[in-house]
Write an enzyme that holds these catalytic residues in place. Structure first.
Site, PDB file in Angstrom:
ATOM      1  N   PRO A   4       0.806  -1.214   0.000  1.00 39.96           N
ATOM      2  CA  PRO A   4       0.000   0.000   0.000  1.00 39.96           C
ATOM      3  C   PRO A   4       0.839   1.263   0.000  1.00 39.96           C
ATOM      4  O   PRO A   4       1.591   1.520   0.921  1.00 39.96           O
ATOM      5  CB  PRO A   4      -0.804  -0.097   1.295  1.00 39.96           C
ATOM      6  CG  PRO A   4      -0.403  -1.360   1.959  1.00 39.96           C
ATOM      7  CD  PRO A   4       0.855  -1.817   1.335  1.00 39.96           C
ATOM      8  N   GLU A   5       0.705   2.034  -1.049  1.00 40.64           N
ATOM      9  CA  GLU A   5       1.257   3.382  -1.084  1.00 40.64           C
ATOM     10  C   GLU A   5       0.081   4.326  -0.861  1.00 40.64           C
ATOM     11  O   GLU A   5      -1.034   3.876  -0.590  1.00 40.64           O
ATOM     12  CB  GLU A   5       1.968   3.630  -2.421  1.00 40.64           C
ATOM     13  CG  GLU A   5       3.076   2.604  -2.686  1.00 40.64           C
ATOM     14  CD  GLU A   5       3.851   2.843  -3.968  1.00 40.64           C
ATOM     15  OE1 GLU A   5       4.023   4.006  -4.356  1.00 40.64           O
ATOM     16  OE2 GLU A   5       4.293   1.862  -4.578  1.00 40.64           O
TER      17      GLU A   5
END
Length: 277
Positions: A2-3
């Site tokens: 997850p960015e």
DNA sequence: ACGAGAACCTGTTTGC
DNA sequence: TGCAAACAGGTTCTCG
């Protein structure tokens, strides 16, 4: 995994499940993730109403009605899975935390690698909390401009790709979007960070803003880190121009280069040696 | 004091 | 087919 765009997608998905709901019961199923849970973690949440679900860079922040703030990070493999009301599906191996709401739905935090974390602070200490204190502006915030980026990069002797992963330089950018933004801006990932200034910093700031905004719009890149009961999200991975596309043709119009993979600071970087300078 | 690399941990993919 | 190595979207510590 997850960015920023994935975390924002998770935030938007969880908002209707959590906001204005009382956490009737909280299950903490192991003593630690990347760091230990604080003493009495579950008990300190139970019985409180969630006033808001916010995001700063890659952190999710839950505001409770007693000014407690839950800080959550998904690390590499963290997911938030919504269990609908009445579900009696058994918990899975890496389900570490379950937040039960007064509407009968619950949110399950699952993280196989345990690089994520959950901890507590309060509204007035939030900005000085060690995990949040040095976070840079993120590309969705109004002050994220070329001059601002150039200022954050000034004096840095590291390659620009490594600098973009530094959360005190840009908040929320990770390994995928760093490669994607540099390709869009036509800047080599190996270029000295401090040399990205003026017009070039302007182009890079715009590329970062654009790619992050498009990825949020598409619901992020990941099909794994977040599962909503009604279906899957994560279509941006089909729009990657260089990430995970080693040896494929560079998508820049008129460019005949091939995408290369190199390793910088132990992370994969993908770029085109012809149109990125 | 900075930057590169290792470490943290588990699961999945790749290569012999 | 089976096994081992390489690799994975992040952060933080250590070492030079």
């Amino acid at each position: 995994m997850p960015e920023l765009p994935e975390v924002e997608t998770v935030r938007r998905g969880l908002q209707p499940i959590l906001e204005q709901r009382v956490l009737t019961r909280v299950e903490q199923r192991r003593p630690d993730l990347r760091i230990p849970f604080p003493d009495g973690f579950a008990a300190r949440l139970e019985g409180h109403r969630v006033e808001a679900l916010r995001r700063r860079a890659k952190y999710l922040l839950l505001d409770l009605d007693d000014d407690t703030v839950v800080i959550a990070h998904l690390g590499m493999s963290g997911r938030m899975v919504v269990r609908p009301k009445g579900s009696n599906a058994p918990l899975e191996t890496h389900d570490h935390v379950v937040l039960h709401t007064d509407q009968g739905e619950s949110v399950v935090y699952n993280d196989a690698r345990r690089f994520g974390l959950m901890t507590l602070t309060d509204r007035k200490s939030e900005s000085s909390h060690p995990l949040l204190r040095h976070l840079a502006l993120d590309p969705t915030e109004p002050g994220f401009t070329g001059p601002h980026l150039a200022d954050r990069l000034a004096g840095k002797r590291t390659p620009i790709k490594a600098a973009l992963l530094d959360q005190t330089v840009v908040g929320g950018v990770g390994n995928i979007y760093a490669s994607e933004a540099l390709h869009r801006a036509g800047i080599s990932p190996r270029r000295l960070a401090a040399s990205v200034k003026g017009q070039r910093a302007e182009r890079l700031a715009a590329a970062i803003r654009d790619v992050i905004a498009e990825a949020i719009e598409a619901g992020g890149s990941s099909l794994r880190d977040y599962v909503q009961a009604d279906g899957e999200l994560g279509y941006f991975q089909h729009r990657w121009r260089v990430y995970d596309r080693e040896d494929q043709p560079c998508p820049t119009p008129g460019c005949h280069g091939l995408v290369k993979r190199i390793v910088q600071s132990n992370r994969s970087t993908f770029y085109c040696g012809f149109c990125q300078r």
